[in-house]
Design a protein around this motif. Sequence first.
Motif, PDB file in Angstrom:
ATOM      1  N   VAL A   1     -16.104  -2.645  -2.224  1.00  0.00           N
ATOM      2  CA  VAL A   1     -14.942  -2.202  -1.456  1.00  0.00           C
ATOM      3  C   VAL A   1     -14.333  -0.965  -2.107  1.00  0.00           C
ATOM      4  CG1 VAL A   1     -12.667  -2.872  -0.607  1.00  0.00           C
ATOM      5  CG2 VAL A   1     -14.486  -4.556  -0.709  1.00  0.00           C
ATOM      6  N   LYS A   2     -14.018   0.039  -1.291  1.00  0.00           N
ATOM      7  CA  LYS A   2     -13.336   1.252  -1.751  1.00  0.00           C
ATOM      8  C   LYS A   2     -11.906   1.203  -1.227  1.00  0.00           C
ATOM      9  CE  LYS A   2     -15.445   4.530  -3.200  1.00  0.00           C
ATOM     10  NZ  LYS A   2     -15.553   5.022  -4.541  1.00  0.00           N
ATOM     11  N   TYR A   3     -10.947   1.677  -2.032  1.00  0.00           N
ATOM     12  CA  TYR A   3      -9.536   1.666  -1.672  1.00  0.00           C
ATOM     13  C   TYR A   3      -8.993   3.084  -1.635  1.00  0.00           C
ATOM     14  CZ  TYR A   3      -9.863  -3.245  -2.927  1.00  0.00           C
ATOM     15  OH  TYR A   3     -10.227  -4.554  -2.985  1.00  0.00           O
ATOM     16  N   TYR A   4      -8.012   3.311  -0.765  1.00  0.00           N
ATOM     17  CA  TYR A   4      -7.296   4.575  -0.737  1.00  0.00           C
ATOM     18  C   TYR A   4      -5.853   4.317  -0.315  1.00  0.00           C
ATOM     19  CZ  TYR A   4      -8.134   4.486   4.317  1.00  0.00           C
ATOM     20  OH  TYR A   4      -8.176   4.126   5.635  1.00  0.00           O
ATOM     21  N   SER A   5      -4.975   5.183  -0.768  1.00  0.00           N
ATOM     22  CA  SER A   5      -3.549   5.031  -0.499  1.00  0.00           C
ATOM     23  C   SER A   5      -3.102   6.023   0.570  1.00  0.00           C
ATOM     24  CB  SER A   5      -2.774   5.274  -1.787  1.00  0.00           C
ATOM     25  OG  SER A   5      -1.397   5.137  -1.579  1.00  0.00           O
ATOM     26  N   THR A   6      -2.288   5.551   1.494  1.00  0.00           N
ATOM     27  CA  THR A   6      -1.720   6.425   2.520  1.00  0.00           C
ATOM     28  C   THR A   6      -0.224   6.565   2.251  1.00  0.00           C
ATOM     29  OG1 THR A   6      -1.423   4.518   3.968  1.00  0.00           O
ATOM     30  CG2 THR A   6      -3.407   5.823   4.285  1.00  0.00           C
ATOM     31  N   PRO A   7       0.297   7.793   2.208  1.00  0.00           N
ATOM     32  CA  PRO A   7       1.715   7.979   1.914  1.00  0.00           C
ATOM     33  C   PRO A   7       2.605   7.476   3.054  1.00  0.00           C
ATOM     34  CG  PRO A   7       0.685  10.072   2.424  1.00  0.00           C
ATOM     35  CD  PRO A   7      -0.410   9.044   2.387  1.00  0.00           C
ATOM     36  N   PRO A   8       3.781   6.971   2.719  1.00  0.00           N
ATOM     37  CA  PRO A   8       4.680   6.409   3.735  1.00  0.00           C
ATOM     38  C   PRO A   8       5.103   7.412   4.807  1.00  0.00           C
ATOM     39  CG  PRO A   8       5.516   5.948   1.537  1.00  0.00           C
ATOM     40  CD  PRO A   8       4.333   6.825   1.381  1.00  0.00           C
ATOM     41  N   ASN A   9       5.152   8.707   4.486  1.00  0.00           N
ATOM     42  CA  ASN A   9       5.599   9.679   5.483  1.00  0.00           C
ATOM     43  C   ASN A   9       4.640   9.813   6.660  1.00  0.00           C
ATOM     44  OD1 ASN A   9       3.803  10.880   3.640  1.00  0.00           O
ATOM     45  ND2 ASN A   9       4.434  12.915   4.273  1.00  0.00           N
TER      46      ASN A   9
ATOM     47  N   THR B   1       0.393   0.220   2.556  1.00  0.00           N
ATOM     48  CA  THR B   1      -0.005   1.615   2.449  1.00  0.00           C
ATOM     49  C   THR B   1      -1.357   1.759   1.761  1.00  0.00           C
ATOM     50  OG1 THR B   1       1.236   1.879   0.401  1.00  0.00           O
ATOM     51  CG2 THR B   1       2.356   2.485   2.450  1.00  0.00           C
ATOM     52  N   VAL B   2      -1.866   0.685   1.181  1.00  0.00           N
ATOM     53  CA  VAL B   2      -3.190   0.708   0.556  1.00  0.00           C
ATOM     54  C   VAL B   2      -4.200   0.177   1.569  1.00  0.00           C
ATOM     55  CG1 VAL B   2      -4.620  -0.150  -1.325  1.00  0.00           C
ATOM     56  CG2 VAL B   2      -2.235   0.374  -1.739  1.00  0.00           C
TER      57      VAL B   2
ATOM     58  N   PHE C   1      10.539   6.812   1.338  1.00  0.00           N
ATOM     59  CA  PHE C   1       9.458   7.690   0.918  1.00  0.00           C
ATOM     60  C   PHE C   1       8.904   7.366  -0.468  1.00  0.00           C
ATOM     61  CE2 PHE C   1      11.699  10.363   4.056  1.00  0.00           C
ATOM     62  CZ  PHE C   1      10.664  10.455   4.961  1.00  0.00           C
ATOM     63  N   TYR C   2       9.495   6.400  -1.163  1.00  0.00           N
ATOM     64  CA  TYR C   2       8.982   6.021  -2.480  1.00  0.00           C
ATOM     65  C   TYR C   2       7.728   5.177  -2.302  1.00  0.00           C
ATOM     66  CZ  TYR C   2       8.514   3.834  -7.018  1.00  0.00           C
ATOM     67  OH  TYR C   2       8.026   3.390  -8.213  1.00  0.00           O
ATOM     68  N   ASP C   3       6.668   5.560  -2.995  1.00  0.00           N
ATOM     69  CA  ASP C   3       5.388   4.861  -2.890  1.00  0.00           C
ATOM     70  C   ASP C   3       4.865   4.559  -4.285  1.00  0.00           C
ATOM     71  OD1 ASP C   3       3.058   3.799  -1.825  1.00  0.00           O
ATOM     72  OD2 ASP C   3       2.064   5.743  -1.669  1.00  0.00           O
ATOM     73  N   TYR C   4       5.096   3.340  -4.737  1.00  0.00           N
ATOM     74  CA  TYR C   4       4.596   2.923  -6.042  1.00  0.00           C
ATOM     75  C   TYR C   4       3.090   2.744  -5.959  1.00  0.00           C
ATOM     76  CZ  TYR C   4       3.627   0.048 -10.089  1.00  0.00           C
ATOM     77  OH  TYR C   4       3.102  -0.436 -11.251  1.00  0.00           O
TER      78      TYR C   4
END
Length: 79
Positions: free
Chosen positions: A30-38, A11-12, A66-69
């Motif tokens: 490098v730039k990082y972003y998180s995408t939610p599981p939904n 998800t990252v 749906f839990y995203d640590y």
Amino acid sequence: MNEKHQKSFTTVKSYRPFHSRYDPCKPIGVKYYSTPPNLFLGFQPPNLQQFSAKEALKKGTLWRFFYDYYENPYEKKGR
């Protein structure tokens, strides 16, 4: 999905911003972003695995899918 794609799923996400050789500033890297599981689930199927009530309150969701640590990718490992 093929087997290779399933092993590399995360998800990252990351990307490297464009940097011109004429840019006076040093490259960002490098730039990082998180995408939610939904985002990866078209609809909520029945009988999803659930957390216990106490654990769901701590995690912020009843369903395990749906839990995203969030782990900060910018923090250095091994400190």
